[in-house]
Design a protein around this motif. Structure first.
Motif, PDB file in Angstrom:
ATOM      1  N   HIS A  23       9.533  -8.249  -4.567  1.00 61.03           N
ATOM      2  CA  HIS A  23       9.950  -6.887  -4.861  1.00 61.03           C
ATOM      3  C   HIS A  23       9.241  -5.907  -3.932  1.00 61.03           C
ATOM      4  N   GLU A  24       9.762  -4.700  -3.929  1.00 61.22           N
ATOM      5  CA  GLU A  24       9.097  -3.563  -3.290  1.00 61.22           C
ATOM      6  C   GLU A  24       8.695  -2.608  -4.397  1.00 61.22           C
ATOM      7  N   TRP A  25       7.464  -2.112  -4.320  1.00 59.93           N
ATOM      8  CA  TRP A  25       6.929  -1.257  -5.389  1.00 59.93           C
ATOM      9  C   TRP A  25       6.612   0.129  -4.835  1.00 59.93           C
ATOM     10  N   GLN A  26       7.052   1.159  -5.556  1.00 62.45           N
ATOM     11  CA  GLN A  26       6.712   2.540  -5.210  1.00 62.45           C
ATOM     12  C   GLN A  26       6.342   3.253  -6.500  1.00 62.45           C
ATOM     13  N   GLU A  27       5.253   3.997  -6.484  1.00 62.44           N
ATOM     14  CA  GLU A  27       4.859   4.719  -7.686  1.00 62.44           C
ATOM     15  C   GLU A  27       4.435   6.133  -7.347  1.00 62.44           C
ATOM     16  N   TYR A  28       4.593   7.022  -8.330  1.00 61.20           N
ATOM     17  CA  TYR A  28       4.226   8.434  -8.192  1.00 61.20           C
ATOM     18  C   TYR A  28       3.418   8.829  -9.422  1.00 61.20           C
ATOM     19  N   PRO A  29       2.429   9.716  -9.265  1.00 66.68           N
ATOM     20  CA  PRO A  29       1.676  10.181 -10.435  1.00 66.68           C
ATOM     21  C   PRO A  29       2.574  10.856 -11.465  1.00 66.68           C
TER      22      PRO A  29
END
Length: 315
Positions: A23-29
């Motif tokens: 998978h590719e993971w992207q996160e934001y606060p």
């Protein structure tokens, strides 16, 4: 390859393990409403704690297949739009051991009049006292022998009921407000209001439960009763509750939720400065153990969907 986007990772302040698939993971606060579409543009999986995903958003997100809600409540997700667009939704369940603890923290603080006694100490009254104690009104009330009414008899309500019984309380589980028949071990809604020394709201916010506690319902409660809401703010009329506390219709209230969160436009309850009202900022669910369980469930829900054994499905 799955692309996972966590819209508001800042609310889950514990480590998240890596999902067991490519998978590719992207996160934001955090994510504002006008940022949702851009951030989910290429996502196949969205994780959201409190960021709303609306029909307007979904119409612009053809790649999105799954929404993992990092909470139990899903009223911020347009479920009808998800069904129409074929987006699967799962939530977290039975994960917060701290909500029942917080409920009883509020109950004990109010029944034992702890805020008033804290103010006595802060003001120096005990230091100046001629006797060995300082007693303030109202007199603290025991939980043993008192009646605990619970509206919302799910996992959290059952846990609160167990704690109540451990304190020696009689427990009443409320039937739905407009129900014409009683389910086993349920008590009529209005009867629960009339008999409860402590009334706890733990049900989800739905069209049926919106505003279920207003001025009329508060007047059915005993004058010495307290109300605790760790469900959703919209379950009660805040102006009516504020007035009831001012007029002595009920003896106190403890709230962890408000109708608007954060309450940027204020609230009648936030204007009250009196020891029979305690408001906490939606933190009942937070503890080290609860968050660790939540984090594991979120990743488990994502893995279940991708690997073909979905769980905790809402849609």
């Amino acid at each position: 390859m799955e692309k996972i986007v966590f819209l508001d990772r800042g609310g889950i302040s514990v480590p998240l393990r890596t999902p067991s698939f490519t998978h590719e993971w992207q996160e934001y606060p955090d994510t504002r409403p006008d940022e949702v579409v851009a951030r989910l543009a290429d996502a196949t999986i969205a994780i959201t704690d409190q960021v709303a995903i609306t029909a307007e958003h979904l119409a612009q997100l053809p790649k999105l297949r799954f929404i993992a809600v990092a909470a139990t409540g899903v009223n911020h997700i347009d479920l009808d739009a998800c069904r129409y667009q074929g987006v699967t939704v799962a939530n977290a369940r039975n994960w917060s051991v701290s909500v029942p603890e917080h409920v009883f923290s509020l109950i004990l603080a109010l029944r034992r009049n702890l805020i008033a006694y804290h103010e006595v100490i802060q003001g120096g009254a005990w230091q100046r006292s001629e006797g060995y104690l300082v007693q303030v009104e109202p007199m603290p009330r025991s939980l043993a022998g008192a009646t605990l009414g619970i509206i919302g008899a799910g996992a959290l309500g059952s846990a609160v009921a167990a704690l109540g019984k451990a304190f020696g309380m009689e427990v009443l589980l409320a039937e739905r407000k407009e129900a014409t028949e009683l389910r086993p071990e349920r008590t009529a809604f209005e009867e629960v209001l009339a008999q409860s020394d402590v009334l706890v709201l733990l049900c989800p916010l739905t069209e049926e439960s919106q505003g279920m506690i207003g001025a009329a319902e508060l007047k059915l409660m005993p004058h010495h009763a307290i109300l605790v809401n760790c469900g959703r703010g919209g379950l009660l009329d805040e102006a009516a509750l504020a007035q009831a506390l001012k007029d002595g219709v009920i003896a106190g209230a403890g709230l962890d939720v408000l109708t608007q969160e954060p309450p940027r436009d204020g609230s009648p309850l936030l204007d009250l400065k009196q020891p029979n009202l305690i408001v906490t900022p939606h933190v009942a669910w937070i503890s080290d153990r609860s968050l660790a369980t939540l984090a594991e469930q979120v990743i488990g829900n994502v893995e279940g969907f991708v690997l073909g054994h979905p769980r905790n499905l809402v849609v």
